[in-house]
Design a protein around this motif. Sequence first.
Motif: not given
Lengths: 455, 455, 455, 455
Positions: C166, C171, C173-174
Amino acid sequence: MTATPTAPPGWDAESLVDRFTEVRAHTESLAAPLSPEDQTVQSMPDVSPTKWHRAHVTWFFETFVLAEHERDFAPFQDQYWFLFNSYYETLGARYSRADRGFITRPGAHDVGVYRRQVDDRMRDLVTTLGRTDQGSLDKLSATIELGFHHEQQHQELLLMDIKHVLSRNPLQPVYAGTASARCEPDDLGWVEVEGGLVEVGHRGDGFSFDNELPRHRQWLEPYRIADRLVTNGEWRAFMEDGGYRRHELWLSDGWAKVNAEQWRAPFYWSEHDGVWLEHTLNGTAPVNPGLPVSHVSFYEAEAFATWAGKRLPSEAEWEHAVVSDGQGGAAGGTPHGGGVVNLADTTTYHPTAATPHEQSTPRLRQVYGDCWEWTSSAYHPYPGFHPPEGAIGEYNGKFMSNQMVLRGGCALTPPGHARATYRNFFPHASRWALSGVRLADGGAPRPSDSDLESP
Amino acid sequence: MTATPTAPPGWDAESLVDRFTEVRAHTESLAAPLSPEDQTVQSMPDVSPTKWHRAHVTWFFETFVLAEHERDFAPFQDQYWFLFNSYYETLGARYSRADRGFITRPGAHDVGVYRRQVDDRMRDLVTTLGRTDQGSLDKLSATIELGFHHEQQHQELLLMDIKHVLSRNPLQPVYAGTASARCEPDDLGWVEVEGGLVEVGHRGDGFSFDNELPRHRQWLEPYRIADRLVTNGEWRAFMEDGGYRRHELWLSDGWAKVNAEQWRAPFYWSEHDGVWLEHTLNGTAPVNPGLPVSHVSFYEAEAFATWAGKRLPSEAEWEHAVVSDGQGGAAGGTPHGGGVVNLADTTTYHPTAATPHEQSTPRLRQVYGDCWEWTSSAYHPYPGFHPPEGAIGEYNGKFMSNQMVLRGGCALTPPGHARATYRNFFPHASRWALSGVRLADGGAPRPSDSDLESP
Amino acid sequence: MTATPTAPPGWDAESLVDRFTEVRAHTESLAAPLSPEDQTVQSMPDVSPTKWHRAHVTWFFETFVLAEHERDFAPFQDQYWFLFNSYYETLGARYSRADRGFITRPGAHDVGVYRRQVDDRMRDLVTTLGRTDQGSLDKLSATIELGFHHEQQHQELLLMDIKHVLSRNPLQPVYAGTASARCEPDDLGWVEVEGGLVEVGHRGDGFSFDNELPRHRQWLEPYRIADRLVTNGEWRAFMEDGGYRRHELWLSDGWAKVNAEQWRAPFYWSEHDGVWLEHTLNGTAPVNPGLPVSHVSFYEAEAFATWAGKRLPSEAEWEHAVVSDGQGGAAGGTPHGGGVVNLADTTTYHPTAATPHEQSTPRLRQVYGDCWEWTSSAYHPYPGFHPPEGAIGEYNGKFMSNQMVLRGGCALTPPGHARATYRNFFPHASRWALSGVRLADGGAPRPSDSDLESP
Amino acid sequence: MTATPTAPPGWDAESLVDRFTEVRAHTESLAAPLSPEDQTVQSMPDVSPTKWHRAHVTWFFETFVLAEHERDFAPFQDQYWFLFNSYYETLGARYSRADRGFITRPGAHDVGVYRRQVDDRMRDLVTTLGRTDQGSLDKLSATIELGFHHEQQHQELLLMDIKHVLSRNPLQPVYAGTASARCEPDDLGWVEVEGGLVEVGHRGDGFSFDNELPRHRQWLEPYRIADRLVTNGEWRAFMEDGGYRRHELWLSDGWAKVNAEQWRAPFYWSEHDGVWLEHTLNGTAPVNPGLPVSHVSFYEAEAFATWAGKRLPSEAEWEHAVVSDGQGGAAGGTPHGGGVVNLADTTTYHPTAATPHEQSTPRLRQVYGDCWEWTSSAYHPYPGFHPPEGAIGEYNGKFMSNQMVLRGGCALTPPGHARATYRNFFPHASRWALSGVRLADGGAPRPSDSDLESP
């Protein structure tokens, strides 16, 4: 591979021995200023040690002449065949190119012994054949003549290579000569060339390499070509205008190199306290604005031309322009022309400034010597090209991919080795060769040309 | 870094000058058989050219002694400081290690000039101080003594390095000496050692490197250790039993190396027509089964031990066994023991066979000399280790990761340079050092040991 | 490899099935927030795709349990044995580790089908044996229990790996959870430890990996150890004091990494407009000064300790301090101690701040969970270590070179998987693991210790 | 870049919207058989993930149409501009090409959402302009039409790329279709072409890429060209005659690749138990001797031609032969000819056998479709070529080095995308494109040509 059966070189034994002696002595004179240590080192895989060059050209005569024609031939030393084969796959295994600098023995002195023994045997063979068998000598002389030109190619490489070796040394050693006095660029003129259906390639009388053949026709639209090389001063303007930072000037592969290798000036330039210095065989000195820029890659040459709103000439354009300008020269002979020819028979070992115009209509200057000139042509076979059979067929043909053609000659080219049809070649990113830039313009089809049926 | 304030070296000027002259002369005698070309080449990044070694050890005295203590000091040549600094970050930029072979000048002769000038200045400085300022001399002599041991380390490296250089040459040059006569392995015996709470590390009387300090306690369970090195004959048995093809014998990283680099025998072995040959400084000859195996990596040593159902000793086990066997020697002195000590004062420059047992109870043989012996110990600081301040603090401490300790000495180690507490070190995969194998066994905790409280 | 014959795990079929179900469900719950695309990608060779982890731990049960014990065993899919073997050479060829991200099928859904089928077969086998053959079940349960701990190791790796995947995504992301509120570092205290002849290693009651055995004695001088981990705030001070620019703080190999990879902060930190941000599984946020620093390599940990005038503890010091502090715990059980234990049973998936001191004498905080703690110990076998026979013998032993030991556990470690004797290990330069730093001091021999005979 | 001011595309809004819808739908239909995981993976740097292709062609319309012309334009997602820019330096930083496979989000589904939103906005924009501002639409339609052809290029790449992705999988997944029945090679015939001063390049009516311009004259000696592609059966004969082991057949750079990458068959061939299998989009099956050989590099094509005593055609020869044979087609239209055209509108997604001769005089078969055909021409600009200003100028020109031209089209080329003047290009060693071989012969200058003056 070179002369056709209908064009015998026409050497007699005495002139062949004389030329042999002359070529061989020139190699040794180039090595003379170098210590045993200088002659041993390989500073990058493209570079070969001086003593390797001296031995390899000797191996060429031993392999292709003595081994084929000497009665009771025995090699000088078995392992030399392995060590000093450059790239002939046909001749079996060979020592890794990138490792040539690991070989300490034979030393520089031993290589001299090898050279002298082969020289003696070569002279004996030719002299004997001259007395006893002129027919065999006629056949053999083509190979020996190829050996002359082969050795001349290595004379040039020897100088390019030792230039790189010495450049790695913080002590900044001098090979020879002294730098030119500072000068400014002379005006650049343009030579107009009509084009049309022209012929390119060697005619076949006198020596040429196989890659200059066959002579063939090619269509050229009208174009013009610069009467001299691009100068260091003009290159500085390119740099100051962001030449190495503006992606839009570069081919994609070139731009990748600029970034990967951090190119920001020609190969041998370095900036110290705001002053640009250039490493040369004469030592390191401030960049001289009036001299031709040298040691630039094809990518840099192409980007410069784009920046200048011009382009590089094709090899056909280059050759046709030189011949049209009356500088084609007699086949195999030395070129003539308006200006001084700066080959390796001077002691500068470096490009010099273009001599001033002598007449109002520009004539081509700096055609032979100074810098090899990048063209826009990929190094491909001419239509109908066929390499000869056997090991000698590996001389040129197998390298015809991923390289660009350069024309003319340079300040490290031995005299007698340059001609209008000569095709030199290096990969796009090569910078250690003594390469420069001549601009061209025009050559586009005229609008009215397109009136024919279209696919 | 070396001698503590309470243990001054106790040199007078005359003995210091004598020892200086002796150490310096030994370096030159090792270089004497080598041509200028031999002395120039770097055959891989780990290897340094002979003339670089000769210059670097000189630079050490110039930098750490003359520059600090000579009145009106000026360097012999500014650029030499850049060229001949090995790795001292504190002293500024230095020439890239992997490129040492690109430097042709100064040549071998010029390095001799450099050496002689520094030698003269060193002798002058020491003699003058001896007359005028014994206090300063006492302080300085610790650095000079370090310089002796530093030069000895490079004497050993010079031989390991030139061995590699010559190995790249298909002409198979000989450095010196002649090979031992063929012999068979002698019986291997085991020395039993009690262990317990033992001390390791240098006591501090006489010279040691900082990495041998501080002396400290360590717990050892009872173990045993082989009385001689593993032989070529035993290594052949390992090879014939699939040693290089059986993954289960190898550490994972070692197995990756075996496959990536196609290891199938020790470094300098090669197979020709079914016969295994070994490159040595005496030339290339069939592998001699009775001699210690040499030029094996830690991974190979470890795999061999696993195959043999044994293990490598830890460095503490090695040192304690040697001391227990009465071969600890006087601090800083030459070791004594039952057998011949094969250091670089013989002319074999190669391991020799173990001398036969002289008594029924095995004593350790081949402790000093022959081959450096891999241990199972990572090269880490001893508890309480602190490197000294300044550039000299970079001598050892910063290399304490990713390396394994070797003990003993080898046939290329100068006499007077081996001692029981000496810690040599190389990366796990190194093979160009003259390294061999001594096996150990036992050392596991006894079952009854585990009766204490468990976490 | 795990339980000794005298210490049977003592599982009955029902509890074994229950624990199996629990462990297997936890893996699936960790994968639940991830899309099929998330589960497929391998962002660097060290990282494995989520669905590969899910399949590999299943393959472990299929290979080591079902294939050995199931009547009429047939593999779920032949090629899965090739695809999902991690590194067991004994079991034959396997798919290249660096290419795990190239396998699109089986997809995340298909891996779920594989898992469920193997789960059913495992439960059937255990239940049937529980009814018919408790003797066989006793033997088998050791392997199954190893499978539990193996799957837990991969649960931790799954989270470390997806964190890296990730992190490559702009972007940002979580994965889950939310970041801790900003806090400042708490005071650091020191725990004094007496040392002496101590025992380290697992006692053998309850589960351990083979590398925790055998329990053995080791000598420790008195030392002290920090009562909490180094914080981000302290790391900022190191950075601002030139920590990443001062060579004298670094091991030589570490300094080479700093320069080659341009390290200037911990792995997941990045600077934007003068603010340092940290990528976490909770998203990207400003670096929180009160939290433990994480994702630093051994080289960084060691350099920080040098900068702080301290050092890293050895693994023996770490283990003995934890046990002395009463946090050794029951063998195989969950640790207890003064503070909160931050393992992967919370939803932060990130280290948290140390809980404040509760008494005047410091007790160790953050022992289990938060960050794996680098030690100064190379990952080597304990004296007397022998891996078991067969493929399972490849579990630990072959990795015992070129790695350093870490102790404790981290915020991604599954509950029940941490214990005082647990030895985790990573290469010196690894940064993608959730690793942090605890300082130590002292441990040097006292001067009076050196009174013994010296070699 | 494409249509000149005097040749407007002549689109009305309705036909533009219809064509847009058609092209966009075709991309989605190609992705339909692929799982989210399939669409995510990048199996080597040359390959892009399916979902990246789907997003990038959408980004093209968003960037070059919507951002330029939409009132109140806002990007769908800021980071998408960074993620889905392929190589436009003018548009700023972009995500590293080699790392496209590391991006898990947006997922395949999210990319569909992006596509649909941009599609709606594109249709709105065109429809509105059609009603209000036909002048602007005329200008815009050239860019939109370029977008169609751009998306078609990526449709072809999407298939080439997913073919490679699936090839890495030992499960051997099928994309679609079924393999052709086994067949034998049909006789190869030769088409004689007169040559002379011919025209090559696009005439300018209808769409072309800028690299097909300007149309210009070129001189061709008489030559002949094979009427079909080289088959797998003929390639087997080359292999069995030592094709991959005989250095004399290869260019030097090609021979280096053969050895470095162990080439011994076309890219997707593998030998199992003596049978050669081929990976295709239809699955893996025995090599079919009657089908065109595919996935060979330029080096292999050139070596094969040398082995066959023939050569590759130049791109001018290829184009002129096709036009002379009456297969030039209307500009921009679909080609016609004697045989079946095997583009990506069939479901084989693989080359098919040449249809039998229909008349006694050979006509060219397999001109469009089946395999892209390597030529002997470097990919260089046509005389007078100038790329357009701005980012769109990066479309073709900057790639004009180190690549060779291929002509025709292949079984993965979308219908309507092939034409006689189309210039495709790949590096010499590329094998993952669907490339094949058509032989040529003749073309050498006749001896009498050389009668002119020689330089």
